[in-house]
Design a protein around this motif. Structure first.
Motif, PDB file in Angstrom:
ATOM      1  N   GLN A   1      -0.610  -3.064   6.544  1.00 21.88           N
ATOM      2  CA  GLN A   1      -1.715  -2.734   5.650  1.00 21.88           C
ATOM      3  C   GLN A   1      -1.727  -1.249   5.307  1.00 21.88           C
ATOM      4  O   GLN A   1      -1.990  -0.863   4.159  1.00 21.88           O
ATOM      5  CB  GLN A   1      -3.048  -3.125   6.310  1.00 21.88           C
ATOM      6  CG  GLN A   1      -3.238  -4.620   6.494  1.00 21.88           C
ATOM      7  CD  GLN A   1      -3.320  -5.348   5.154  1.00 21.88           C
ATOM      8  OE1 GLN A   1      -4.020  -4.923   4.240  1.00 21.88           O
ATOM      9  NE2 GLN A   1      -2.587  -6.447   5.042  1.00 21.88           N
ATOM     10  N   LEU A   2      -1.420  -0.414   6.298  1.00 22.67           N
ATOM     11  CA  LEU A   2      -1.357   1.015   6.053  1.00 22.67           C
ATOM     12  C   LEU A   2      -0.199   1.356   5.125  1.00 22.67           C
ATOM     13  O   LEU A   2      -0.330   2.194   4.218  1.00 22.67           O
ATOM     14  CB  LEU A   2      -1.208   1.774   7.375  1.00 22.67           C
ATOM     15  CG  LEU A   2      -1.130   3.305   7.289  1.00 22.67           C
ATOM     16  CD1 LEU A   2      -2.378   3.860   6.628  1.00 22.67           C
ATOM     17  CD2 LEU A   2      -0.932   3.907   8.666  1.00 22.67           C
ATOM     18  N   ALA A   3       0.944   0.701   5.330  1.00 18.32           N
ATOM     19  CA  ALA A   3       2.095   0.931   4.455  1.00 18.32           C
ATOM     20  C   ALA A   3       1.781   0.544   3.016  1.00 18.32           C
ATOM     21  O   ALA A   3       2.124   1.261   2.073  1.00 18.32           O
ATOM     22  CB  ALA A   3       3.291   0.133   4.970  1.00 18.32           C
ATOM     23  N   ALA A   4       1.099  -0.606   2.842  1.00 20.01           N
ATOM     24  CA  ALA A   4       0.725  -1.053   1.497  1.00 20.01           C
ATOM     25  C   ALA A   4      -0.225  -0.051   0.848  1.00 20.01           C
ATOM     26  O   ALA A   4      -0.110   0.238  -0.360  1.00 20.01           O
ATOM     27  CB  ALA A   4       0.079  -2.434   1.567  1.00 20.01           C
TER      28      ALA A   4
ATOM     29  N   TYR B   1       1.483  -1.410 -14.438  1.00 20.58           N
ATOM     30  CA  TYR B   1       1.752  -2.422 -13.410  1.00 20.58           C
ATOM     31  C   TYR B   1       2.913  -1.959 -12.529  1.00 20.58           C
ATOM     32  O   TYR B   1       3.858  -1.317 -12.996  1.00 20.58           O
ATOM     33  CB  TYR B   1       2.088  -3.748 -14.079  1.00 20.58           C
ATOM     34  CG  TYR B   1       2.558  -4.834 -13.136  1.00 20.58           C
ATOM     35  CD1 TYR B   1       1.663  -5.503 -12.307  1.00 20.58           C
ATOM     36  CD2 TYR B   1       3.915  -5.198 -13.074  1.00 20.58           C
ATOM     37  CE1 TYR B   1       2.089  -6.501 -11.448  1.00 20.58           C
ATOM     38  CE2 TYR B   1       4.347  -6.200 -12.221  1.00 20.58           C
ATOM     39  CZ  TYR B   1       3.440  -6.849 -11.410  1.00 20.58           C
ATOM     40  OH  TYR B   1       3.860  -7.849 -10.555  1.00 20.58           O
ATOM     41  N   CYS B   2       2.834  -2.319 -11.232  1.00 17.02           N
ATOM     42  CA  CYS B   2       3.916  -1.969 -10.316  1.00 17.02           C
ATOM     43  C   CYS B   2       4.006  -3.017  -9.218  1.00 17.02           C
ATOM     44  O   CYS B   2       2.981  -3.463  -8.676  1.00 17.02           O
ATOM     45  CB  CYS B   2       3.654  -0.595  -9.685  1.00 17.02           C
ATOM     46  SG  CYS B   2       4.902  -0.091  -8.471  1.00 17.02           S
ATOM     47  N   GLU B   3       5.235  -3.440  -8.890  1.00 13.68           N
ATOM     48  CA  GLU B   3       5.474  -4.323  -7.748  1.00 13.68           C
ATOM     49  C   GLU B   3       5.913  -3.464  -6.567  1.00 13.68           C
ATOM     50  O   GLU B   3       6.928  -2.780  -6.640  1.00 13.68           O
ATOM     51  CB  GLU B   3       6.543  -5.363  -8.092  1.00 13.68           C
ATOM     52  CG  GLU B   3       6.101  -6.372  -9.135  1.00 13.68           C
ATOM     53  CD  GLU B   3       7.127  -7.483  -9.352  1.00 13.68           C
ATOM     54  OE1 GLU B   3       8.137  -7.499  -8.602  1.00 13.68           O
ATOM     55  OE2 GLU B   3       6.933  -8.300 -10.255  1.00 13.68           O
ATOM     56  N   LEU B   4       5.142  -3.495  -5.504  1.00 16.47           N
ATOM     57  CA  LEU B   4       5.407  -2.665  -4.338  1.00 16.47           C
ATOM     58  C   LEU B   4       6.368  -3.361  -3.384  1.00 16.47           C
ATOM     59  O   LEU B   4       6.181  -4.525  -3.038  1.00 16.47           O
ATOM     60  CB  LEU B   4       4.102  -2.354  -3.598  1.00 16.47           C
ATOM     61  CG  LEU B   4       2.980  -1.726  -4.441  1.00 16.47           C
ATOM     62  CD1 LEU B   4       1.762  -1.480  -3.570  1.00 16.47           C
ATOM     63  CD2 LEU B   4       3.445  -0.434  -5.094  1.00 16.47           C
ATOM     64  N   ASP B   5       7.404  -2.626  -2.966  1.00 21.16           N
ATOM     65  CA  ASP B   5       8.381  -3.177  -2.020  1.00 21.16           C
ATOM     66  C   ASP B   5       7.959  -2.762  -0.607  1.00 21.16           C
ATOM     67  O   ASP B   5       8.534  -1.844  -0.007  1.00 21.16           O
ATOM     68  CB  ASP B   5       9.779  -2.653  -2.358  1.00 21.16           C
ATOM     69  CG  ASP B   5      10.866  -3.346  -1.539  1.00 21.16           C
ATOM     70  OD1 ASP B   5      10.519  -4.177  -0.666  1.00 21.16           O
ATOM     71  OD2 ASP B   5      12.051  -3.045  -1.758  1.00 21.16           O
ATOM     72  N   VAL B   6       6.964  -3.450  -0.076  1.00 22.17           N
ATOM     73  CA  VAL B   6       6.429  -3.098   1.241  1.00 22.17           C
ATOM     74  C   VAL B   6       7.448  -3.317   2.363  1.00 22.17           C
ATOM     75  O   VAL B   6       7.577  -2.466   3.254  1.00 22.17           O
ATOM     76  CB  VAL B   6       5.121  -3.869   1.519  1.00 22.17           C
ATOM     77  CG1 VAL B   6       4.572  -3.530   2.906  1.00 22.17           C
ATOM     78  CG2 VAL B   6       4.076  -3.554   0.453  1.00 22.17           C
ATOM     79  N   PRO B   7       8.207  -4.437   2.389  1.00 20.61           N
ATOM     80  CA  PRO B   7       9.174  -4.645   3.488  1.00 20.61           C
ATOM     81  C   PRO B   7      10.188  -3.508   3.625  1.00 20.61           C
ATOM     82  O   PRO B   7      10.472  -3.047   4.734  1.00 20.61           O
ATOM     83  CB  PRO B   7       9.848  -5.963   3.104  1.00 20.61           C
ATOM     84  CG  PRO B   7       8.822  -6.682   2.298  1.00 20.61           C
ATOM     85  CD  PRO B   7       8.132  -5.605   1.508  1.00 20.61           C
ATOM     86  N   THR B   8      10.742  -3.045   2.506  1.00 20.62           N
ATOM     87  CA  THR B   8      11.707  -1.951   2.569  1.00 20.62           C
ATOM     88  C   THR B   8      11.053  -0.670   3.072  1.00 20.62           C
ATOM     89  O   THR B   8      11.621   0.063   3.890  1.00 20.62           O
ATOM     90  CB  THR B   8      12.325  -1.699   1.179  1.00 20.62           C
ATOM     91  OG1 THR B   8      13.014  -2.874   0.756  1.00 20.62           O
ATOM     92  CG2 THR B   8      13.305  -0.530   1.213  1.00 20.62           C
ATOM     93  N   TYR B   9       9.845  -0.400   2.597  1.00 26.03           N
ATOM     94  CA  TYR B   9       9.120   0.797   3.020  1.00 26.03           C
ATOM     95  C   TYR B   9       8.833   0.747   4.520  1.00 26.03           C
ATOM     96  O   TYR B   9       8.924   1.776   5.211  1.00 26.03           O
ATOM     97  CB  TYR B   9       7.816   0.904   2.235  1.00 26.03           C
ATOM     98  CG  TYR B   9       7.039   2.178   2.483  1.00 26.03           C
ATOM     99  CD1 TYR B   9       7.439   3.378   1.913  1.00 26.03           C
ATOM    100  CD2 TYR B   9       5.907   2.165   3.291  1.00 26.03           C
ATOM    101  CE1 TYR B   9       6.719   4.537   2.133  1.00 26.03           C
ATOM    102  CE2 TYR B   9       5.178   3.328   3.521  1.00 26.03           C
ATOM    103  CZ  TYR B   9       5.595   4.517   2.936  1.00 26.03           C
ATOM    104  OH  TYR B   9       4.881   5.665   3.168  1.00 26.03           O
ATOM    105  N   LEU B  10       8.517  -0.447   5.034  1.00 25.26           N
ATOM    106  CA  LEU B  10       8.235  -0.595   6.463  1.00 25.26           C
ATOM    107  C   LEU B  10       9.483  -0.353   7.307  1.00 25.26           C
ATOM    108  O   LEU B  10       9.398   0.184   8.412  1.00 25.26           O
ATOM    109  CB  LEU B  10       7.672  -1.990   6.749  1.00 25.26           C
ATOM    110  CG  LEU B  10       6.193  -2.201   6.445  1.00 25.26           C
ATOM    111  CD1 LEU B  10       5.826  -3.678   6.582  1.00 25.26           C
ATOM    112  CD2 LEU B  10       5.338  -1.358   7.379  1.00 25.26           C
TER     113      LEU B  10
END
Length: 478
Positions: free
Chosen positions: A102-105, A85-94
């Motif tokens: 969607q591409l970042a995710a 399991y992993c929680e993705l930190d999309v806002p920081t990556y963006l």
């Protein structure tokens, strides 16, 4: 065994999607597609002698995400399958990589899947794309404009970072997967965002395909079949193009080059593919290599009205056609040359001209010994009494003219370069020998002047030979 399971097992064997002893990471979103995929592969795992690991990424886009993760983990526990399991930190990556969310995710999700594959020693990652996804992809690409490669849609298998991505459900419909989940009472989650027409794929699925199916009820099947046919033919042409690249394209410090005739001898389809492969070799962003860019290069190569031309292709890439040679390189490398100037004194015996990648050997010969003539156009003989030292070796200057042997008057150096079909990329660094009075004496490989020609009364002669310091970018190449 369930009929759908048999079909997936048969396709896995037919397409060699796995081998005995493999560990396969399953991208488990928790939706019906991935849940069905996990259950099907678990059913045949013992028979196929493969091990499974489930990987679930929480994008954090929706409130239900945490509950979906719990449900996915519970299902894996029920099947006795390891769960990652992993929680993705999309806002920081963006913030660090500005782009479509969607591409970042997707980038973060795939990075997680590859990490799980490395940790578990898996050679394959199984994804839950099905036949309806394939039909949507092909139709979307048609709407945007595409070629044969685009029509091939989603590949059933491809290698990424030394791991093979496989899609065992690519010939199974969404309806079949939903029916399978119902038949086996499999728990799955529904993503409400799939109903939002904000995304093109959703609009194609919800509106465009249903409308077009009025004219062809089997449209999804037809589009998927088109992708299958296009994919195999695209693969064949890719292999042929790769062979042509190795046979005809030369790698140099400045970029890539090939003979114009070698390109023109190919079928137009292979011409386009080879040009695209060459540009892909030079460009980091492969999406920047459009059909229009490829066709611009191809038409420039085919054009019989011009023998030399230069085309800026964007992405810092430049194409040069120099008579019978085609060249591609980065614009900074292909730009102008620096001026240079070297002196030859009375005692100079050897001189390296770095800019021209050439070496000059200078010999003084008594007249009695001077019975030989120049061996080739990269050697010249002069009457020393008629020379004014120091001699100079430099590149061309605007307005340069030479008094040619056997010709009344003078001729522009630029015109001589054109007459001899010297590529424009070499003209700026081609060496020219002159004397202290700025009289041009010799252009190695091209012409010598009418000045200081050895005669019967010459007491001593000066012989100058030019050799290449290295082969790359050779000025002496024919």
């Amino acid at each position: 065994m369930d009929e759908l399971v048999k079909r997936v097992a048969h396709m896995g064997s037919l397409e060699r999607l796995w081998r005995r002893g493999d560990t396969i990471v399953i991208a488990l979103s928790g939706g019906p597609d991935s849940i069905a995929l996990l259950h099907i592969l678990q059913t045949i795992a013992e028979q196929e002698q493969v091990s499974l690991v489930a990987a679930h990424a929480n994008h954090g886009f929706r409130e239900e995400s945490a509950l979906e993760a719990v449900a996915a983990e519970g299902f894996c526990r029920q099947l006795h399958i390891p769960f990652e399991y992993c929680e993705l930190d999309v806002p920081t990556y963006l913030r660090e990589n500005p782009q479509n969310s969607q591409l970042a995710a997707r980038e973060l999700r795939y990075a997680f899947l590859h990490r799980v594959a490395r940790q578990s020693g898996a050679s394959r990652i199984a994804l839950g794309h099905h036949r309806d996804d394939q039909a949507e992809t092909v139709l979307m690409r048609l709407l945007r404009g595409t070629g044969l490669s685009g029509l091939s849609g989603i590949p059933i298998r491809r290698v990424e970072k030394n791991v093979e991505l496989i899609r065992p459900l690519l010939r199974i419909t969404k309806a079949e997967l939903l029916e399978y989940c119902s038949r086996h009472t499999l728990p799955y989650s529904e993503d409400a965002s799939n109903l939002q027409r904000y995304y093109l794929r959703n609009t194609v699925r919800l509106d465009v395909l249903p409308y077009l199916e009025q004219f062809n009820p089997n449209l999804s099947h037809s589009l998927a079949r088109l992708a299958d046919i296009a994919g195999t033919e695209d693969d064949l042409l890719d292999k042929q193009t790769a062979e042509l690249f190795e046979r005809h394209v030369l790698r140099t410090e400045a970029g890539l080059s090939m003979e114009r005739k070698a390109l023109l001898d190919l079928h137009i389809a292979l011409q386009r593919r080879l040009i695209k492969l060459i540009l892909n070799y030079l460009v980091f962003d492969k999406a920047a290599v459009s059909f229009d860019t490829v066709e611009l290069v191809r038409e420039a190569a085919v054009d019989t009205a011009k023998t030399t031309l230069q085309v800026d292709l964007g992405s810092e890439i430049q194409f040069n056609r120099e008579y019978n040679t085609l060249k591609w390189g980065h614009r900074l490398q292909a730009s102008g040359n620096e001026d240079y100037l070297y002196s030859i004194g009375a005692d100079t015996g050897r001189l390296v001209v770095r800019e021209a990648e050439a070496e000059f050997v200078i010999d003084r010969i008594e007249a009695a010994e001077a019975s030989a003539k120049p061996d080739n156009r990269y050697e010249a003989w002069f009457d020393m009494q008629q020379l004014c030292y120091p001699l100079i070796i430099r590149n061309r200057r605007p307005g340069d003219r030479m008094a040619l042997l056997g010709l009344n008057g003078t001729k522009k150096v630029q015109d001589m370069f054109v007459d001899e079909k010297v590529p424009s990329s070499l003209r700026g660094r081609w060496p020219i020998v002159s004397d202290a009075q700025e009289r041009l004496l010799w252009i190695p490989g091209l012409r010598r002047s009418a000045h200081a020609v050895p005669g019967a009364n010459a007491a001593a002669m000066l012989r100058i030979r030019m050799k290449q310091a290295k082969e790359t970018g050779s000025l002496t190449s024919e």
